[in-house]
Design an enzyme around this catalytic site. Structure first.
Site, short mmCIF file in Angstrom:
data_model
loop_
_atom_site.label_atom_id
_atom_site.label_comp_id
_atom_site.label_asym_id
_atom_site.label_seq_id
_atom_site.Cartn_x
_atom_site.Cartn_y
_atom_site.Cartn_z
N GLU A 15 -14.52 -8.22 28.21
CA GLU A 15 -14.10 -8.50 29.57
C GLU A 15 -15.15 -7.95 30.51
O GLU A 15 -15.72 -6.88 30.24
CB GLU A 15 -12.74 -7.87 29.87
N ARG A 20 -23.61 -4.11 27.22
CA ARG A 20 -23.02 -4.64 25.99
C ARG A 20 -22.06 -3.65 25.35
O ARG A 20 -21.49 -3.92 24.30
CB ARG A 20 -24.13 -4.93 24.96
N HIS A 42 -3.73 -8.58 19.78
CA HIS A 42 -4.42 -9.86 19.94
C HIS A 42 -5.45 -10.12 18.84
O HIS A 42 -5.44 -11.16 18.19
CB HIS A 42 -5.13 -9.93 21.30
N LYS A 49 -15.65 -12.95 27.23
CA LYS A 49 -15.75 -13.86 26.11
C LYS A 49 -14.85 -13.40 24.97
O LYS A 49 -14.73 -12.20 24.73
CB LYS A 49 -17.20 -13.86 25.63
N LYS A 104 -24.14 -22.58 13.39
CA LYS A 104 -25.58 -22.33 13.47
C LYS A 104 -26.21 -22.83 12.18
O LYS A 104 -25.83 -22.39 11.09
CB LYS A 104 -25.83 -20.83 13.59
N TYR A 164 -18.93 -24.00 17.00
CA TYR A 164 -20.25 -24.47 16.65
C TYR A 164 -20.77 -23.76 15.42
O TYR A 164 -20.35 -22.65 15.09
CB TYR A 164 -21.23 -24.35 17.82
C1 BG6 Z 1 -3.56 -8.35 27.92
C2 BG6 Z 1 -4.13 -6.99 28.10
O1 BG6 Z 1 -2.65 -8.36 26.86
O2 BG6 Z 1 -4.59 -9.28 27.66
C3 BG6 Z 1 -5.16 -6.99 29.22
O3 BG6 Z 1 -3.11 -6.06 28.39
C4 BG6 Z 1 -6.17 -8.08 29.01
O4 BG6 Z 1 -5.78 -5.74 29.30
C5 BG6 Z 1 -5.53 -9.42 28.71
O5 BG6 Z 1 -6.94 -8.19 30.21
C6 BG6 Z 1 -6.56 -10.46 28.31
O6 BG6 Z 1 -5.97 -11.71 28.17
P1 BG6 Z 1 -6.86 -13.03 28.31
O7 BG6 Z 1 -5.93 -14.14 27.97
O8 BG6 Z 1 -7.35 -13.08 29.72
O9 BG6 Z 1 -7.98 -12.89 27.34
#
Ligand code: BG6
Length: 479
Positions: free
Chosen positions: A215, A453, A239, A331, A369, A367
């Protein structure tokens, strides 16, 4: 409709999540005709003293992407009820409102969907209130909850047990919004409907896999919340781990939600304990300037961890899960890097590795490579891409928002893209020892520059376990 009228009850209606995600998702579903105008009513519930119009005004600015007509029609279907989260009074009132709507609708059965856009600390009491005062007498009742589900294995299990006493597993929808993303949902199809990948997707051919989340902004006023959790609990344990499951799991018996979730649990249970020398933690400089963050905070805003899967398919293949805030770009991607070609005859010409990249966002793409002959008279090689950029291939398709899709799944009763209780437990089992060590101060977060980074130690770790740096690639639409 056939299944009766629908009440969606957004608890925590005046909060941020409701405003930014829940109401917009409901609005988009409404505007696309998935919520039938005559058959749906939306109730906002929160502590603030608001009128119906007060709530409408609050969310109005976030409802975009459809006509004015749709908007005013949608807003008419919204009602506000105020009450506390732990007293019967408010929930009795809420139930009365819902029942009145259901009676006026005259359909034989009805559906009640409770969306908890609330901090998890109030889940147990709110769920108890729903159970006591608001159960649907003539159709289903479903409850959507969202992480954080606890802070470690024990607290998560405690929460699961509390909710489990009130609702059956098939009434509880644990959202992980990454499971609602188009390219995450595509993983099953990609892996199990393409002959090409079947023989390659294993330790014989894959060198390493990275699952990366970046982010380009920091905790942005959420420091107080974030500091109690850190990036592992905020992003990686849920996630990225969900994405990991879909990349690493075995083929499910069928597409039935239980079959898919069975495989996810199995692969999670095959993950070895994380080794301290395969972890890098970082904290961006300036993070502690947030007045709600303690001055001595060791909370990581960046982490890279290597998961080792102990099974026949993946033994020896590192899965690098990496996430960070305040980095150079935004990303999320999966990078499957293949082994070098044995007996390479192009050695002097620098043969690159094959890498298959699935970019979840932004600019969804897949994609590959490849090494190709550099066009021209010389016998030179270079890396190029076999490119499926969605912006090019699916120009006229609007990719739905994750929350939109997941709310629709809940209405349809499809739990495929929701986290099952045992899956949540297995996920916490992987990270709890590491998290306890971090909380105890046994692992330190190294500082990194915002907009960078991340810590260089993370790149070094990736290289040490086998990753060979290649270049990212984004197809830019012609203007
Ligand atoms: C949330 C997190 O679950 O997901 C956040 O609590 C994060 O910190 C967000 O910014 C990111 O979600 P996305 O869909 O924008 O990648």
């Amino acid at each position: 409709s056939e299944q009766g009228c629908l009440s969606v009850i957004v608890l925590g209606a005046s909060g941020d999540l409701a405003k930014k995600k829940t109401f917009p998702a409901l609005f988009h579903l409404f505007a696309q005709g998935f919520l039938q105008s005559g058959d749906v009513h939306i109730f906002g519930y929160a502590r603030s003293n608001l009128s119906d119009d007060g709530l409408r005004e609050r969310i109005h600015g976030y409802l975009k992407g459809a006509s004015e007509e749709h908007l005013s029609e949608f807003l008419q279907h919204i009602k506000y009820v105020s009450g506390s989260y732990d007293s019967g009074e408010g929930f009795e009132k809420l139930n009365k409102e819902i029942s009145e709507y259901e009676m006026s609708n005259k359909s034989e059965s009805s559906r009640r969907l409770f969306y908890l856009a609330l901090p998890p600390s109030v889940y147990p009491s709110v769920c108890k209130m729903i159970r006591t005062y608001c159960m649907n007498p003539s159709g289903w009742t479903r409850v959507i909850v969202e992480k954080p589900f606890g802070k470690d294995l024990d607290s998560a299990e405690e929460l699961s047990a509390q909710l489990g006493e009130l609702f059956d597993e098939n009434q509880l929808y644990r959202i992980d919004h990454y499971l609602g993303k188009e390219l995450v949902q595509n993983l099953l199809v990609l892996r199990f409907a393409n002959r090409l990948f079947l023989p390659l997707w294993n330790r014989d051919n894959v060198d390493n896999i990275q699952i990366v989340f970046r982010e380009d902004f920091g905790t942005d006023g959420r420091g107080g919340y974030f500091d109690q959790y850190g990036i592992i609990r905020d992003i990686i344990q849920n996630h990225l781990l969900q994405v990991f499951c879909l990349v690493a799991m075995e083929k499910p018996v069928s597409l039935k939600p239980e079959h898919i979730r069975d495989e996810k649990v199995k692969v999670l249970q095959s993950v070895n304990p994380i080794k301290h020398d395969e972890v890098v933690l970082g904290q961006y400089e300036g993070y502690k300037d947030d007045p709600t963050v303690p001055d001595d905070s060791n909370t990581p805003t960046f982490a890279s961890v290597v998961l080792r899967v102990h099974n026949e398919r993946w033994e020896g293949v590192p899965f690098i899960l990496k996430a960070g805030k305040a980095l150079s770009s935004r990303k999320a991607e999966i990078r499957v890097q293949f082994k070098d070609v044995p007996g390479d005859i192009f050695k002097s010409k620098k043969q690159g590795r094959n890498e298959f990249v699935i970019r979840l966002q932004p600019s969804e793409a897949m994609y590959m490579k490849l090494t190709v002959k550099k066009p021209g008279l010389e016998m030179a090689t270079e890396q190029s891409e076999l490119d499926l950029s969605y912006g090019m291939r699916y120009q006229n398709v609007k990719i739905p928002e994750a929350y939109e899709r997941l709310i629709l799944d809940t209405i349809r009763g499809d739990q495929q893209h929701f986290v099952r209780r045992d899956e949540l437990k297995a996920a916490w089992q992987i990270f709890t020892p590491l998290l306890h060590d971090i909380d105890a101060g046994n692992l330190k977060a190294v500082p990194y520059q915002p907009g960078s980074r991340g810590p260089k130690e993370a790149d070094e770790l990736s290289e040490r376990v086998g990753y060979v740096q290649t270049h990212g690639y984004i197809w830019i639409p012609p203007t």
